[in-house]
Structure formats: structure tokens, C-alpha cells
Design an enzyme around this catalytic site. Structure first.
Site, PDB file in Angstrom:
ATOM      1  N   GLY A 383       0.773  -1.216  -0.141  1.00  0.00           N
ATOM      2  CA  GLY A 383      -0.050  -0.095   0.146  1.00  0.00           C
ATOM      3  C   GLY A 383       1.028   1.297   0.030  1.00  0.00           C
ATOM      4  N   GLY A 406      -3.960  -4.969   1.452  1.00  0.00           N
ATOM      5  CA  GLY A 406      -5.114  -5.673   2.330  1.00  0.00           C
ATOM      6  C   GLY A 406      -4.610  -6.888   2.522  1.00  0.00           C
TER       7      GLY A 406
END
Length: 427
Positions: A383, A406
Site C-alpha cells: 500500500g 489488504g
């Protein structure tokens, strides 16, 4: 221990490989080809062993659910499909494969995601050829793990390799359905080299040994609510959790009772944040950098005004918002990180895209670099943290940089278990 691509017998066989080519792009221009490059070692291994390689990936979103609910029109869906046409990856993929194998690799594209067109494209492959199939999300049944779709894809394959860690937390037809069907037929499944690295690297953050402690997690990002389950899991695993980013202002309000001005704050999570703090493991910023007039459509644009806030007991000015951790917090967090043996980082400390507000995130990178050099095992959970480390030149300073934000959080949250990993057969 899962089977790895090197455990498979693939000579002359059709091997379906689920890769992650969900690349950032502007029109047909790929702005970062890291995910394509990350898949090359696995594809190269298969080609060197005379496999016929079929690559499946999604790209972006196709909102079939919203179409069914009437929230999107067919015209909206057509635009999404046009925007997320996976054929843009073909030239980049071929260039990397040609270079990796030092020869001209035959790489073709199937515009058909199922049916006779795809069947013909697969049957025409020769050993050493590669077929890239159009975006799996063009199929309505992909995200539903539709059984008929999974069976159709599986009927064309002799073996399956899962190498898309960023999609391993989704039980979709291409990540879960195909290997499930192949296993029923006694056909082989394995993880690729990228998945193997992710399982090993993140696995060390699931249950560190005594000599791998203190174990420190650094959590940033916008919302507490999006990380409740991972926070609960990390509170059981970690010795300390350092909180930064937008989520820290919910904690500040909950713990110190201060007004946080225009900062991100989830009032419905205040009780949860206070309960977490009472564990004694949560460490919060002791000072902050505040900003006025931030432009969230252009995070690199200068704010109207920047000022420090040096005391946790002070209210934020009503027209300012928290935008980074301050210098006292940078020292506090850096000292804790440098004393740790295992570090997991997910989420920046502030608006790192803005040069006025990137000191906190830069400092985490620097502290982790020093910890790595001192023998600690340091992991970035994908991320924005991975993007920040790349921006500031620290990617090589970490022991492992995950390709899935995630997925990395869920792997830790669920103690190393994800649908796209669990479905693959063990050695």
C-alpha cells in the site's frame, strides 16, 4: 509448507498462472510496472521447463454488482471495461520476458475471457509460449467465484500456479475456483516465487519467536474502522503498536479528550480506541504538525499554513487538521523502532505526498533502515507505505516489502491463512 512452482511437472503442459497485473496506468501508459516485473521469475521458470503459460489477472474495477442494483448503467460498465483493458500490459510483459530469457518470447493476447475463442487460443499454444487473457473481471462470475466459470477455466489447464499475493485474500474464480476444481481432478497446484516470498516474509510477523522480540507494529492510514480486526490481532502479537496518520486523531480524541479540529476522526470508534489504549501497548504521537487548507484533490499542493502542536492536552485550532507527527514523536518512535527485532509497518504517518508533511513518514523509513542494518527483520505491508519507501529511496532498506496492502493485513490478522494460499496443496 505449500508446493512451489519448482515442485511441478510442467513439460509440455498448459499451466494457468494467476498473476497480479493490476498496474497503475493513465490510458494505455503504465506508470509503474513493478507488478509485471515481480511476476517474471515465476513465468521464466515455467518457460524454461517447456510449459505453455496462460496468465490471468484483473485490472481495476468492473461494477457488475452496482449494475444489478441499478446504481450503474451498462454505459458505465462499458467505460470501465474500456478503461481497464488488460491488453495495455502486453508490450511491457513481452519486453520483460524477452530480456529475462534473452530471446524472442511468443506472447499473445486473448480478447475472449471464456468460450471458443479462449479455448482456441489455449489449444494453439506451443511449449515456451505465453498467453495473456483479458481482464478476469470482465466476467460477472469472477468475483462471485462462479462454479461454471471456474470449471470452464480449469478444463483448459493441466496445472495452476498462484502468484498474485495482492488478490490472495479474495476467493474469486481465478484465485480459488480454478485450483479447487483442478485438485478434484488430481491435477497439481502450487504457489509462485512471489507468493513464496510473501508467505515467508509476512509469516515472520504472524508469530515471532522469543529471540525475534520486541515486536513493534507501526500503523497509519486514515481510519480506525478499516483496521479494527488487524489491530485486535496485533495487540495479541506485538509488544508495541505505534499509531500515526489519520487514525491517530480518533485515538487522540478518545484518550486525551481534545478537540482535533478538522482532522479525520471517527466518533463512532472512540470507545474502541480508548479500550485499545488501555492495553498498554498503544503508543500515540506526543506532538503533531497541523495544516490549514490542504487540497485533497492534489496532495502535493502546498497548504495555506503549517504549524506545530507540541502538547497532547491542547485542542487543535478549529480550522486546522493533523497532517504529520511532530519532531518529539519522530524521536520517540525512532528510538522504539531501533530497539525492536521485528517490525511491521502499514500506513504513512502523514500526508507524505506533500513535501511540507513528509518528515514523519521519512523518519519511519530511516529508523527501519537502521534497525535492518542492526539485524532486525523489517516488513512493509504494501500500500501507501511501500509507495512512500519507494518515493524516498528506502525500498531496499527493508527485509521484505509486500506487494499486497489488504492481503498483508489479512494474512497477519488470520494467522497466515488466506483463501488463495489455503487452496494450494501442501508438499
Amino acid at each position: 509448507m505449500k508446493k512451489v512452482v519448482t515442485d511441478l511437472k510442467v513439460d509440455g503442459k498448459v499451466v494457468f498462472v494467476r498473476v497480479d497485473f493490476n498496474v497503475p496506468h493513465k490510458g494505455s501508459e503504465i506508470t509503474d510496472d513493478n507488478r509485471v516485473r515481480a511476476a517474471i521469475p515465476t513465468i521464466k521458470e515455467l518457460l524454461n521447463r517447456n510449459a505453455k503459460v496462460v496468465l490471468l489477472s484483473h485490472l481495476g474495477k468492473v461494477d457488475w454488482k452496482k449494475l444489478a442494483k441499478g446504481e450503474k448503467t451498462q454505459e458505465d460498465i462499458d467505460k470501465q471495461m474500456q478503461k481497464n483493458d488488460l491488453s495495455i500490459v502486453l508490450p511491457v510483459l513481452k519486453a520483460h520476458l524477452d530480456k529475462a530469457l534473452n530471446k524472442d518470447v511468443k506472447v499473445t493476447f486473448s480478447k475472449d475471457t471464456r468460450g471458443e475463442g479462449l479455448k482456441q487460443a489455449v489449444s494453439s499454444l506451443k511449449s515456451g509460449d505465453v498467453l495473456l487473457v483479458q481482464n478476469t473481471r470482465y466476467e460477472k462470475g469472477e468475483e462471485k467465484n462462479d462454479e461454471s466459470l471456474a470449471k470452464e477455466w480449469a478444463s483448459l489447464a493441466d496445472a495452476f500456479v498462484m502468484d498474485a499475493f495482492g488478490s490472495a485474500h479474495r476467493a474469486h474464480a481465478s484465485t480459488y475456483g480454478i485450483p479447487s476444481e483442478l485438485k478434484k481432478e488430481g491435477k497439481e497446484t502450487a504457489v509462485g516465487f512471489l507468493m513464496e516470498k510473501e508467505i515467508e516474509g509476512l509469516g515472520r510477523c504472524v508469530s515471532p519467536k522469543d529471540n525475534e522480540r520486541p515486536y513493534v507494529a507501526v500503523l497509519g492510514g486514515a481510519k480506525v474502522s478499516s483496521k479494527i480486526e488487524v489491530i485486535d490481532s496485533l495487540l495479541k502479537k506485538c509488544d508495541k503498536i505505534l499509531i500515526g496518520g489519520g487514525m491517530s486523531y480518533t485515538f487522540k480524541k478518545a484518550v486525551f479528550g481534545v478537540n482535533v479540529g478538522m482532522s479525520l476522526c471517527e466518533n463512532d470508534q472512540l470507545d474502541y480506541a480508548k479500550k485499545c489504549y488501555e492495553s498498554g501497548k498503544i503508543v500515540l504521537p506526543i506532538d503533531n504538525i497541523l495544516a490549514k487548507g490542504l487540497n485533497f484533490d492534489d496532495l502535493s499542493a502546498k497548504a495555506e499554513d503549517i504549524k506545530p502542536l507540541e502538547d497532547n492536552n491542547n485542542d487543535f485550532p478549529s480550522d486546522y487538521e493533523g497532517a504529520d507527527i511532530g519532531p518529539k514523536t519522530i524521536k520517540l518512535y525512532s528510538d522504539i523502532i531501533k530497539g525492536a527485532k521485528t517490525i511491521f509497518w502499514n500506513g504513512p504517518m502523514g500526508v507524505f505526498e506533500n513535501e511540507q508533511l513528509q518528515d514523519g513518514t521519512k523518519a519511519i523509513c530511516k529508523a527501519c533502515k537502521e534497525a535492518t542494518e542492526n539485524g532486525a527483520f523489517t516488513v512493509i505491508g504494501g500500500g501507501d507505505s511501500a509507495a512512500a519507501a519507494k518515493k524516498f529511496g528506502y525500498t531496499e532498506s527493508f527485509s521484505h516489502v509486500s506487494t499486497g496492502g489488504g492481503a498483508s493485513l489479512e494474512l497477519i490478522q488470520y494467522d497466515g491463512k488466506l483463501p488463495g494460499i489455503d487452496v494450494i496443496e501442501d508438499k
